[in-house]
Design a protein around this motif. Structure first.
Motif, mmCIF file in Angstrom:
data_model
loop_
_atom_site.group_PDB
_atom_site.id
_atom_site.type_symbol
_atom_site.label_atom_id
_atom_site.label_comp_id
_atom_site.label_asym_id
_atom_site.label_seq_id
_atom_site.Cartn_x
_atom_site.Cartn_y
_atom_site.Cartn_z
ATOM 1 N N LEU A 71 0.824 -1.207 0.000
ATOM 2 C CA LEU A 71 0.000 0.000 0.000
ATOM 3 C C LEU A 71 0.857 1.254 0.000
ATOM 4 O O LEU A 71 0.546 2.234 -0.692
ATOM 5 N N THR A 72 1.945 1.252 0.765
ATOM 6 C CA THR A 72 2.811 2.430 0.794
ATOM 7 C C THR A 72 3.482 2.657 -0.555
ATOM 8 O O THR A 72 3.775 3.803 -0.932
ATOM 9 N N ILE B 163 -0.245 9.565 -0.648
ATOM 10 C CA ILE B 163 -1.139 9.577 0.510
ATOM 11 C C ILE B 163 -0.437 9.092 1.765
ATOM 12 O O ILE B 163 -0.609 9.669 2.843
ATOM 13 N N LEU B 164 0.375 8.035 1.644
ATOM 14 C CA LEU B 164 0.939 7.349 2.796
ATOM 15 C C LEU B 164 2.413 7.645 3.004
ATOM 16 O O LEU B 164 3.159 7.879 2.043
ATOM 17 N N GLU B 165 2.839 7.604 4.272
ATOM 18 C CA GLU B 165 4.260 7.645 4.585
ATOM 19 C C GLU B 165 4.929 6.376 4.059
ATOM 20 O O GLU B 165 4.289 5.339 3.899
ATOM 21 N N GLU B 166 6.218 6.465 3.821
ATOM 22 C CA GLU B 166 6.937 5.351 3.201
ATOM 23 C C GLU B 166 7.054 4.136 4.109
ATOM 24 O O GLU B 166 6.968 2.994 3.658
ATOM 25 N N LYS B 167 7.214 4.356 5.407
ATOM 26 C CA LYS B 167 7.510 3.269 6.336
ATOM 27 C C LYS B 167 6.275 2.842 7.121
ATOM 28 O O LYS B 167 5.554 3.680 7.661
ATOM 29 N N VAL B 168 6.044 1.524 7.181
ATOM 30 C CA VAL B 168 4.984 0.975 8.028
ATOM 31 C C VAL B 168 5.460 1.032 9.473
ATOM 32 O O VAL B 168 6.591 0.668 9.793
ATOM 33 N N ARG B 169 4.601 1.494 10.356
ATOM 34 C CA ARG B 169 4.962 1.648 11.758
ATOM 35 C C ARG B 169 4.652 0.386 12.568
ATOM 36 O O ARG B 169 3.751 -0.367 12.227
ATOM 37 N N GLY B 170 5.393 0.217 13.672
ATOM 38 C CA GLY B 170 5.051 -0.809 14.641
ATOM 39 C C GLY B 170 5.745 -2.135 14.439
ATOM 40 O O GLY B 170 6.648 -2.287 13.608
ATOM 41 N N ARG B 171 5.280 -3.130 15.215
ATOM 42 C CA ARG B 171 5.857 -4.472 15.216
ATOM 43 C C ARG B 171 4.741 -5.501 15.374
ATOM 44 O O ARG B 171 3.682 -5.209 15.932
ATOM 45 N N GLY B 172 5.011 -6.705 14.901
ATOM 46 C CA GLY B 172 4.067 -7.797 15.121
ATOM 47 C C GLY B 172 2.691 -7.493 14.580
ATOM 48 O O GLY B 172 2.537 -7.090 13.425
ATOM 49 N N LEU C 264 -0.341 2.645 9.632
ATOM 50 C CA LEU C 264 -0.059 3.340 8.384
ATOM 51 C C LEU C 264 -0.096 4.838 8.660
ATOM 52 O O LEU C 264 -1.110 5.369 9.112
ATOM 53 N N GLY C 265 1.019 5.510 8.397
ATOM 54 C CA GLY C 265 1.065 6.949 8.575
ATOM 55 C C GLY C 265 0.585 7.659 7.321
ATOM 56 O O GLY C 265 0.934 7.265 6.203
ATOM 57 N N PHE C 266 -0.202 8.711 7.496
ATOM 58 C CA PHE C 266 -0.758 9.475 6.382
ATOM 59 C C PHE C 266 -0.132 10.864 6.322
ATOM 60 O O PHE C 266 0.147 11.481 7.356
ATOM 61 N N LYS C 267 0.079 11.359 5.125
ATOM 62 C CA LYS C 267 0.672 12.681 4.945
ATOM 63 C C LYS C 267 -0.320 13.792 5.246
ATOM 64 O O LYS C 267 0.074 14.889 5.639
ATOM 65 N N ASP C 268 -1.594 13.523 5.075
ATOM 66 C CA ASP C 268 -2.666 14.471 5.387
ATOM 67 C C ASP C 268 -3.376 13.957 6.640
ATOM 68 O O ASP C 268 -3.968 12.878 6.633
ATOM 69 N N SER C 269 -3.342 14.726 7.719
ATOM 70 C CA SER C 269 -3.897 14.259 8.988
ATOM 71 C C SER C 269 -5.420 14.126 8.964
ATOM 72 O O SER C 269 -5.985 13.530 9.885
ATOM 73 N N SER C 270 -6.065 14.625 7.945
ATOM 74 C CA SER C 270 -7.521 14.470 7.847
ATOM 75 C C SER C 270 -7.906 13.119 7.238
ATOM 76 O O SER C 270 -9.072 12.712 7.311
ATOM 77 N N HIS C 271 -6.949 12.420 6.650
ATOM 78 C CA HIS C 271 -7.264 11.184 5.933
ATOM 79 C C HIS C 271 -7.537 9.957 6.812
ATOM 80 O O HIS C 271 -8.400 9.145 6.469
#
Length: 492
Positions: free
Chosen positions: A411-412, A418-427, A432-439
């Motif tokens: 998806l990234t 729309i999305l930040e390049e890196k998936v956050r977290g573990r396990g 998913l980080g978004f570039k627009d905080s309204s999304h």
């Protein structure tokens, strides 16, 4: 995990339909699960509308009653859930939803689990509640299981493979049972404040209750979430939560996750407690680096501060081991771990797990609870934790997390605008980080209107915390719906 690693190589399949991997994807294994070669658009159309014209009389009656009698502190969509099974829930109109939120990382074994139901039936009809005036057999068994699993897998200062049969006949750790994660954090802060006073008194030769004692400060971190009662709220740094209830408890200092340079000035001789989530949940799915946790531990040791890891959302196998910090060397372990969400699969329970050296300051009357550690809660906790810790179950969690991360990484790549390049977290606590905080809020709404329940996290992320026994097909379907939502969003 090797099976997934092979599957993530060049063998790429197209977008799968909902039923392609078997009816409802129940018990579908991760091995052989398909990876797509393009975004799925099968779910562009709304199937679960929430507009006013779609609200039935039955739903409206429930909403009206809630509005009339329930404190309006929750912003909830106009759906009324009626039942659940596995990773699915149904509303009162019979519409099916894939629950990819697991009751906010609570339903580790899903909904309507037969084993959980049997324990509920059995113990509700034998001994439901006793208060803590008396002993019962289940609290000790659950506490022992928590401690021995921690020693076996590593955590709380124990290297993996530690024995619980210590030379002095003690377990090396103690547990206090509460009713929730917030209460667990309140208890941990209270214990840490007591330890601080004891250590100050030992250093100065004065009495613990001397008003001159200044070892009372607490350190927390930006984007933290530790609860909403006054003590836990004081270390939950979101202004939206804090401002209406100021003044909060004094002496709280706020640092930044993974900032090693600032630790020396942040944590000083007046610090009695430091509280941190190894993987921040509500605050945006931000993981603490192992090297930073080790530096944090070192600084706490230098000043005699108690280190608390809040693993309420990230603990109990959500990262593939009993604790998120189990993978960290012993010199990065905490003095106290707080526990709650998945421990009884939805029945209220929390716990504070602490080293013996910390527990020794707590004596009869220094803390307590009426309902915490009830026979039913502890029997359920023992049943759930016994199943979560099964080696085959844990391996499946690890494989599923690899597959989910692989799907999120697609998806990234497909939606970089729309999305930040890196998936956050573990396990299985991913974001998913978004570039627009309204999304994020909009995407959660869109997914729900297509029959998948997701969560937001922090100011700009969508959180993915499914049941720990979720099948690969269910993961695939959720990701297809999410891809469809992002495709619609990208064209709007």
């Amino acid at each position: 995990m090797r099976a997934i690693a092979r599957h993530c190589a060049p063998r790429i399949l197209g977008c799968s339909s909902r039923r392609a991997l078997g009816a409802r994807y129940m018990a579908t294994q991760v091995k052989g699960a398909p990876l797509p070669d393009k975004p799925c658009t099968n779910y562009a159309s709304v199937t679960h509308p929430e507009d006013p014209s779609s609200i039935t009389q039955k739903v409206q009656e429930v909403l009206d009653r809630s509005n009339a009698y329930i404190l309006p502190v929750y912003a909830r969509p106009p759906i009324v859930l009626a039942r659940g099974k596995g990773s699915y829930v149904w509303d009162v109109n019979g519409r099916e939803y894939l629950d990819f939120s697991a009751g906010i990382a609570v339903n580790a074994l899903g909904h309507g689990d037969a084993g959980v139901v049997e324990v509920l039936k059995t113990h509700a009809s034998t001994l439901l509640h006793t208060s803590n005036v008396y002993h019962h057999e289940h609290a000790g068994k659950l506490a022992e299981l928590l401690i021995t699993l921690t020693q076996k897998e590593g955590g709380l200062g124990f290297a993996p493979g530690s024995s619980h049969a210590l030379t002095d006949g003690t377990s090396g750790a103690k547990v206090f049972f509460s009713n929730s994660g917030t209460e667990a954090n309140e208890g941990a802060l209270k214990v840490a404040r007591k330890v601080g006073k004891v250590r100050w008194a030992a250093a100065t030769g004065k009495a613990q209750d001397d008003p001159a004692c200044d070892k009372i400060e607490i350190v927390c971190f930006a984007n933290a979430f530790h609860g909403r009662s006054m003590g836990a709220l004081s270390v939950t740094t979101n202004p939206k939560y804090q401002k209406p209830f100021t003044p909060l408890i004094p002496g709280v200092k706020v640092g930044h996750l993974n900032d090693s340079v600032g630790l020396e000035s942040l944590i000083g001789e007046k610090t009695c407690a430091v509280i941190v989530e190894p993987v921040q949940g509500e605050g945006g799915i931000h993981a603490a680096d192992a090297s930073w946790l080790r530096a944090l531990r070192k600084r706490c040791d230098e000043v005699g501060a108690v280190l608390i890891y809040d693993e309420i959302q990230c603990g109990l196998y959500r990262t593939g081991s009993i604790w998120a910090h189990s993978s960290v060397p012993v010199d990065g372990h905490p003095d106290i771990v707080t526990i709650a969400k998945p421990l009884a699969n939805g029945y209220p329970i929390g716990a504070v797990l602490m080293r013996d050296s910390i527990a020794e300051v707590m004596t009869a009357g220094t803390h307590g609870t009426t309902f915490g550690g009830s026979p039913l809660a502890c029997a359920l906790g023992y049943h759930v934790l016994s199943r979560l810790s099964d080696e085959a179950f844990v391996e499946n969690v690890r494989e599923t997390s690899v597959y989910l991360r692989a799907r999120l990484e697609f998806l990234t790549q497909w939606f970089p605008e729309i999305l930040e390049e890196k998936v956050r977290g573990r396990g299985l606590i991913l974001g998913l980080g978004f570039k627009d905080s309204s999304h994020p809020t909009r995407v959660v709404e869109m997914a729900r209107e297509r029959g998948v329940l997701l969560l937001t996290a922090g100011s700009n992320a969508v959180r993915l915390v499914p049941s720990l026994n979720i099948g690969a097909g269910e993961v695939g379907h959720a990701m297809d719906v999410l891809a469809s939502c992002l495709e619609v969003l990208s064209k709007s």
